[in-house]
Design an enzyme around this catalytic site. Structure first.
Site, PDB file in Angstrom:
ATOM      1  N   THR A  93      -0.711  -9.876  46.710  1.00  0.00           N
ATOM      2  CA  THR A  93      -0.125  -9.780  45.869  1.00  0.00           C
ATOM      3  C   THR A  93       1.567  -9.519  46.241  1.00  0.00           C
ATOM      4  O   THR A  93       2.773  -9.649  45.630  1.00  0.00           O
ATOM      5  CB  THR A  93       0.209  -9.831  44.534  1.00  0.00           C
TER       6      THR A  93
ATOM      7  N   GLN B 275       4.566  -8.060  49.775  1.00  0.00           N
ATOM      8  CA  GLN B 275       5.069  -8.400  50.703  1.00  0.00           C
ATOM      9  C   GLN B 275       4.211  -8.726  51.982  1.00  0.00           C
ATOM     10  O   GLN B 275       3.879 -10.035  51.921  1.00  0.00           O
ATOM     11  CB  GLN B 275       6.261  -7.691  51.179  1.00  0.00           C
TER      12      GLN B 275
ATOM     13  N   LEU C 120      -4.253  -3.027  51.858  1.00  0.00           N
ATOM     14  CA  LEU C 120      -2.498  -2.483  51.316  1.00  0.00           C
ATOM     15  C   LEU C 120      -2.118  -2.078  50.314  1.00  0.00           C
ATOM     16  O   LEU C 120      -0.298  -1.992  50.250  1.00  0.00           O
ATOM     17  CB  LEU C 120      -1.752  -4.187  51.951  1.00  0.00           C
TER      18      LEU C 120
ATOM     19  N   SER D 277       3.120   5.001  57.430  1.00  0.00           N
ATOM     20  CA  SER D 277       3.755   4.722  57.237  1.00  0.00           C
ATOM     21  C   SER D 277       4.700   5.609  57.394  1.00  0.00           C
ATOM     22  O   SER D 277       4.533   7.392  57.674  1.00  0.00           O
ATOM     23  CB  SER D 277       4.676   4.948  55.720  1.00  0.00           C
TER      24      SER D 277
ATOM     25  N   GLU E 169       7.514   6.985  56.685  1.00  0.00           N
ATOM     26  CA  GLU E 169       7.941   7.677  55.875  1.00  0.00           C
ATOM     27  C   GLU E 169       6.984   9.411  55.783  1.00  0.00           C
ATOM     28  O   GLU E 169       8.047  10.082  55.239  1.00  0.00           O
ATOM     29  CB  GLU E 169       8.025   7.311  54.293  1.00  0.00           C
TER      30      GLU E 169
ATOM     31  N   TYR F 204       5.637   9.635  48.043  1.00  0.00           N
ATOM     32  CA  TYR F 204       5.452   8.867  48.951  1.00  0.00           C
ATOM     33  C   TYR F 204       4.858   8.746  49.682  1.00  0.00           C
ATOM     34  O   TYR F 204       3.900   9.748  50.679  1.00  0.00           O
ATOM     35  CB  TYR F 204       6.599   7.893  48.311  1.00  0.00           C
TER      36      TYR F 204
HETATM   37  P1  NAP Z   1       4.574  -3.946  47.930  1.00  0.00           P
HETATM   38  O1  NAP Z   1       5.481  -5.446  47.866  1.00  0.00           O
HETATM   39  O2  NAP Z   1       4.789  -3.148  46.567  1.00  0.00           O
HETATM   40  O3  NAP Z   1       2.802  -4.836  47.342  1.00  0.00           O
HETATM   41  C1  NAP Z   1       2.252  -3.600  46.921  1.00  0.00           C
HETATM   42  C2  NAP Z   1       1.246  -4.201  46.593  1.00  0.00           C
HETATM   43  O4  NAP Z   1       0.297  -2.927  46.077  1.00  0.00           O
HETATM   44  C3  NAP Z   1       1.107  -4.894  45.713  1.00  0.00           C
HETATM   45  O5  NAP Z   1       0.203  -6.171  45.546  1.00  0.00           O
HETATM   46  C4  NAP Z   1       0.311  -4.519  44.413  1.00  0.00           C
HETATM   47  O6  NAP Z   1      -0.140  -4.577  42.812  1.00  0.00           O
HETATM   48  C5  NAP Z   1      -1.138  -3.752  44.986  1.00  0.00           C
HETATM   49  N1  NAP Z   1      -0.976  -2.376  44.157  1.00  0.00           N
HETATM   50  C6  NAP Z   1      -0.383  -1.000  43.936  1.00  0.00           C
HETATM   51  N2  NAP Z   1      -1.272  -0.162  43.211  1.00  0.00           N
HETATM   52  C7  NAP Z   1      -1.974  -1.205  42.893  1.00  0.00           C
HETATM   53  C8  NAP Z   1      -3.393  -0.515  42.392  1.00  0.00           C
HETATM   54  N3  NAP Z   1      -3.633   1.041  41.494  1.00  0.00           N
HETATM   55  N4  NAP Z   1      -4.752  -1.598  43.029  1.00  0.00           N
HETATM   56  C9  NAP Z   1      -4.639  -2.495  43.236  1.00  0.00           C
HETATM   57  N5  NAP Z   1      -3.495  -3.069  43.561  1.00  0.00           N
HETATM   58  C10 NAP Z   1      -2.158  -1.893  43.761  1.00  0.00           C
HETATM   59  O7  NAP Z   1       4.325  -3.155  49.120  1.00  0.00           O
HETATM   60  P2  NAP Z   1       4.254  -3.547  50.724  1.00  0.00           P
HETATM   61  O8  NAP Z   1       5.700  -3.863  51.228  1.00  0.00           O
HETATM   62  O9  NAP Z   1       4.006  -5.079  50.445  1.00  0.00           O
HETATM   63  O10 NAP Z   1       3.475  -2.649  51.473  1.00  0.00           O
HETATM   64  C11 NAP Z   1       2.549  -2.565  51.508  1.00  0.00           C
HETATM   65  C12 NAP Z   1       1.869  -1.518  52.755  1.00  0.00           C
HETATM   66  O11 NAP Z   1       2.175  -1.035  53.005  1.00  0.00           O
HETATM   67  C13 NAP Z   1       1.965  -0.553  51.377  1.00  0.00           C
HETATM   68  O12 NAP Z   1       0.459   0.255  51.144  1.00  0.00           O
HETATM   69  C14 NAP Z   1       3.566   0.972  51.414  1.00  0.00           C
HETATM   70  O13 NAP Z   1       2.850   1.819  51.141  1.00  0.00           O
HETATM   71  C15 NAP Z   1       2.737   0.065  52.959  1.00  0.00           C
HETATM   72  N6  NAP Z   1       4.444   0.286  54.379  1.00  0.00           N
HETATM   73  C16 NAP Z   1       4.941  -0.184  53.574  1.00  0.00           C
HETATM   74  C17 NAP Z   1       6.280  -0.570  54.655  1.00  0.00           C
HETATM   75  C18 NAP Z   1       7.333  -1.863  54.340  1.00  0.00           C
HETATM   76  O14 NAP Z   1       8.541  -1.704  54.973  1.00  0.00           O
HETATM   77  N7  NAP Z   1       6.800  -3.231  53.648  1.00  0.00           N
HETATM   78  C19 NAP Z   1       6.016   0.185  56.096  1.00  0.00           C
HETATM   79  C20 NAP Z   1       5.143   1.443  55.417  1.00  0.00           C
HETATM   80  C21 NAP Z   1       4.273   1.548  54.650  1.00  0.00           C
HETATM   81  P3  NAP Z   1       0.768  -5.229  42.253  1.00  0.00           P
HETATM   82  O15 NAP Z   1       1.214  -6.985  42.848  1.00  0.00           O
HETATM   83  O16 NAP Z   1      -0.135  -5.737  40.767  1.00  0.00           O
HETATM   84  O17 NAP Z   1       1.891  -4.432  41.751  1.00  0.00           O
HETATM   85  O1  G4F Z   2      15.102   0.175  51.080  1.00  0.00           O
HETATM   86  P1  G4F Z   2      13.915   1.745  51.046  1.00  0.00           P
HETATM   87  O2  G4F Z   2      14.090   1.900  49.400  1.00  0.00           O
HETATM   88  O3  G4F Z   2      12.944   2.096  51.547  1.00  0.00           O
HETATM   89  P2  G4F Z   2      12.011   3.159  52.422  1.00  0.00           P
HETATM   90  O4  G4F Z   2      12.972   4.259  50.613  1.00  0.00           O
HETATM   91  O5  G4F Z   2      12.899   3.182  53.275  1.00  0.00           O
HETATM   92  O6  G4F Z   2      11.456   2.672  52.074  1.00  0.00           O
HETATM   93  C1  G4F Z   2      10.604   1.384  52.567  1.00  0.00           C
HETATM   94  O7  G4F Z   2       9.593   1.383  53.979  1.00  0.00           O
HETATM   95  C2  G4F Z   2       8.911   2.570  54.184  1.00  0.00           C
HETATM   96  C3  G4F Z   2       8.575   3.011  55.823  1.00  0.00           C
HETATM   97  O8  G4F Z   2       9.259   3.494  56.102  1.00  0.00           O
HETATM   98  C4  G4F Z   2       7.199   2.059  53.709  1.00  0.00           C
HETATM   99  F1  G4F Z   2       6.708   3.210  53.666  1.00  0.00           F
HETATM  100  C5  G4F Z   2       7.937   1.880  52.166  1.00  0.00           C
HETATM  101  O9  G4F Z   2       7.192   1.771  51.233  1.00  0.00           O
HETATM  102  C6  G4F Z   2       9.113   1.569  51.378  1.00  0.00           C
HETATM  103  O10 G4F Z   2       8.366  -0.360  52.135  1.00  0.00           O
HETATM  104  O11 G4F Z   2      15.382   2.950  50.900  1.00  0.00           O
HETATM  105  C7  G4F Z   2      16.235   2.157  52.846  1.00  0.00           C
HETATM  106  C8  G4F Z   2      17.109   3.014  52.297  1.00  0.00           C
HETATM  107  C9  G4F Z   2      17.145   4.886  52.003  1.00  0.00           C
HETATM  108  O12 G4F Z   2      17.908   5.949  52.818  1.00  0.00           O
HETATM  109  C10 G4F Z   2      17.546   4.605  50.515  1.00  0.00           C
HETATM  110  O13 G4F Z   2      18.276   6.050  50.338  1.00  0.00           O
HETATM  111  O14 G4F Z   2      18.131   2.830  51.683  1.00  0.00           O
HETATM  112  C11 G4F Z   2      19.097   4.073  50.603  1.00  0.00           C
HETATM  113  N1  G4F Z   2      19.476   3.558  49.575  1.00  0.00           N
HETATM  114  C12 G4F Z   2      21.222   2.877  49.417  1.00  0.00           C
HETATM  115  N2  G4F Z   2      21.128   2.508  48.533  1.00  0.00           N
HETATM  116  C13 G4F Z   2      18.703   2.547  49.075  1.00  0.00           C
HETATM  117  C14 G4F Z   2      19.783   2.020  48.411  1.00  0.00           C
HETATM  118  N3  G4F Z   2      17.799   2.117  48.780  1.00  0.00           N
HETATM  119  C15 G4F Z   2      17.336   1.682  47.307  1.00  0.00           C
HETATM  120  N4  G4F Z   2      16.254   0.825  47.163  1.00  0.00           N
HETATM  121  N5  G4F Z   2      18.477   1.258  46.646  1.00  0.00           N
HETATM  122  C16 G4F Z   2      19.594   1.342  47.011  1.00  0.00           C
HETATM  123  O15 G4F Z   2      20.652   0.515  45.684  1.00  0.00           O
END
Ligand code: NAP
Ligand code: G4F
Length: 353
Positions: free
Chosen positions: A9, A11, A77, A122, A124, A146
């Site tokens: 569900t 992204q 994911l 990630s 991170e 995280y």
């Molecule tokens: P997202 O949009 O926040 O989606 C997270 C998903 O995890 C949702 O479907 C959520 O379900 C599900 N979930 C959370 N807790 C759960 C639980 N206890 N049991 C079952 N499902 C659960 O995240 P995303 O951006 O698609 O990222 C996907 C994965 O890649 C994550 O592990 C994230 O940490 C990692 N990641 C993301 C990025 C990025 O930039 N997007 C980068 C590096 C790594 P609900 O819909 O019910 O909340």
């Molecule tokens: O968009 P962000 O919240 O993403 P962040 O923290 O980089 O994490 C995302 O990317 C990770 C991969 O490196 C994933 F693992 C993680 O699950 C997630 O998808 O913040 C990006 C940057 C940060 O430096 C934050 O301090 O944007 C800065 N920022 C400035 N103002 C803000 C804001 N972030 C958010 N969310 N909201 C603000 O108002």
């Protein structure tokens, strides 16, 4: 081929499901029980996938799903993926994002050890970076609960490969975004606010640190890399990134500029959005993925931001066709009252000019 996707569900889960369906996969998506269904991102493919109830906190549900569905590939994911929430709920973040990986790997060992496993690691994990750009061998220094949880998930995945011979890979993905990104993440928060301001629905948006730099790519490109990792002869880990970095300020410039606005007239700095510890600079080196997986990102930073701005503008102006069905409409001004900040007793708000 049969694939189980946890986090379907979210992204990435929704883009991965689109990709695997186009390749002829049978897909099972694990969803957690909720009082209100949250299927907006997968509404357009609901009739082509099977959804089953399960939770990363509940080992028995994981094992049952794996036995019943018997997947060839498992994409893990699901996670608590919003960094600020990990300071507010560090224990829950550890349970989902760290121990959840062990629960899934143990269930695979019991139910379907032949399945190939993808773990969503990630950038991170690099945190206070030890090397620029960051690659597979760069040491980790996570800066949030995280990031610490993701380091655990990364190493337990490697450990399952080395201890039990599972085909388990960890993709170290840098930030990737899309029109389906959650509204609390900075890219979508900015593109949605810019569109809303242009339409006269709000006048400003509050942000935190504009100086931090991220390597932002398009989620649609990144899920393709996940799939490629599981098609290799050997299980290895890969960095997935664009190799370009931009400040949050650049994001604001491009997003507001695309609508003929100057971000300095509409962005305010609210200290509640400043994190207790920041990741200042992320920039990845995707050479290994390029050479071994034949993967390169197709969408540039500017194209990505414009794609998101236009999608939000269409959504808010009621002009969206298909995307209106797949993305929930939330007015950006509701974000000003939302839970995406870390509340402090001494909130300070500053205008840019
Ligand atoms: P997202 O949009 O926040 O989606 C997270 C998903 O995890 C949702 O479907 C959520 O379900 C599900 N979930 C959370 N807790 C759960 C639980 N206890 N049991 C079952 N499902 C659960 O995240 P995303 O951006 O698609 O990222 C996907 C994965 O890649 C994550 O592990 C994230 O940490 C990692 N990641 C993301 C990025 C990025 O930039 N997007 C980068 C590096 C790594 P609900 O819909 O019910 O909340
Ligand atoms: O968009 P962000 O919240 O993403 P962040 O923290 O980089 O994490 C995302 O990317 C990770 C991969 O490196 C994933 F693992 C993680 O699950 C997630 O998808 O913040 C990006 C940057 C940060 O430096 C934050 O301090 O944007 C800065 N920022 C400035 N103002 C803000 C804001 N972030 C958010 N969310 N909201 C603000 O108002």
């Amino acid at each position: 081929m049969r694939a189980l996707i946890t986090g379907i569900t979210g992204q990435d889960g929704s883009y991965l499901a689109d990709l695997l369906l186009s390749k002829g996969y049978e897909i099972c998506g694990m969803v957690r029980r909720s009082s209100l269904e949250n299927f907006g991102r997968i509404e357009h493919i609901r009739d082509q996938i099977t959804l089953v109830q399960g939770d990363l906190l509940d080992s028995s549900s994981l094992e049952k799903i794996l036995r019943d569905f018997s997947p060839d590939e498992v994409y893990n994911l699901a996670a608590q993926s919003f960094v600020p929430t990990s300071w507010e709920q560090p224990i829950l973040t550890g349970e989902f994002t760290a121990l959840g990986v062990t629960r899934m790997l143990e269930a695979i060992r019991q139910a379907c050890p032949q399945a190939r496993f993808y773990q969503a690691s990630s950038s991170e994990m690099f945190g206070k970076v030890r090397e620029v750009p960051q690659k597979e061998s760069t040491p980790f220094h996570p800066r949030s609960p995280y990031g610490v949880s993701k380091v655990y998930g990364h190493y337990i995945t490697i450990n399952a490969r080395e201890s039990y011979g599972l085909f388990a890979v960890s993709g170290i993905l840098f930030n990737h975004e899309s029109p389906r990104r959650g509204l609390e993440f900075v890219t979508r928060k900015v593109t949605h606010a810019a569109a809303s301001i242009k339409l006269g629905m709000q006048s400003y948006v509050e942000l935190g640190n504009l100086d931090s730099r991220r390597d932002w790519g398009f989620a649609g490109d990144y899920v393709d890399a996940m799939w490629r990792m599981l098609q290799q002869e050997t299980a290895e880990d890969y960095v997935i990134a664009t190799g370009q970095t931009h400040e949050v300020r650049d994001l604001c410039k491009v997003a507001f500029g695309d609508l003929g606005l100057d971000y300095r007239d509409h962005v305010r700095i609210n200290t509640d959005y400043i994190r207790p510890a920041e990741v200042d600079l992320l920039i990845g080196d995707p050479s290994k993925a390029k050479n071994r997986l034949g993967w390169t990102p197709a969408v540039t930073f500017e194209e990505l931001v414009r794609m998101m701005v236009r999608s939000d503008y269409d959504l808010l102006s009621g002009r969206a066709g298909q995307s209106k069905k797949t993305t929930k409409i939330v007015r950006a001004d509701s974000l000003l009252k939302s839970t995406d900040k870390i509340i402090s007793p001494k909130t300070k708000v500053e205008v840019l000019r």
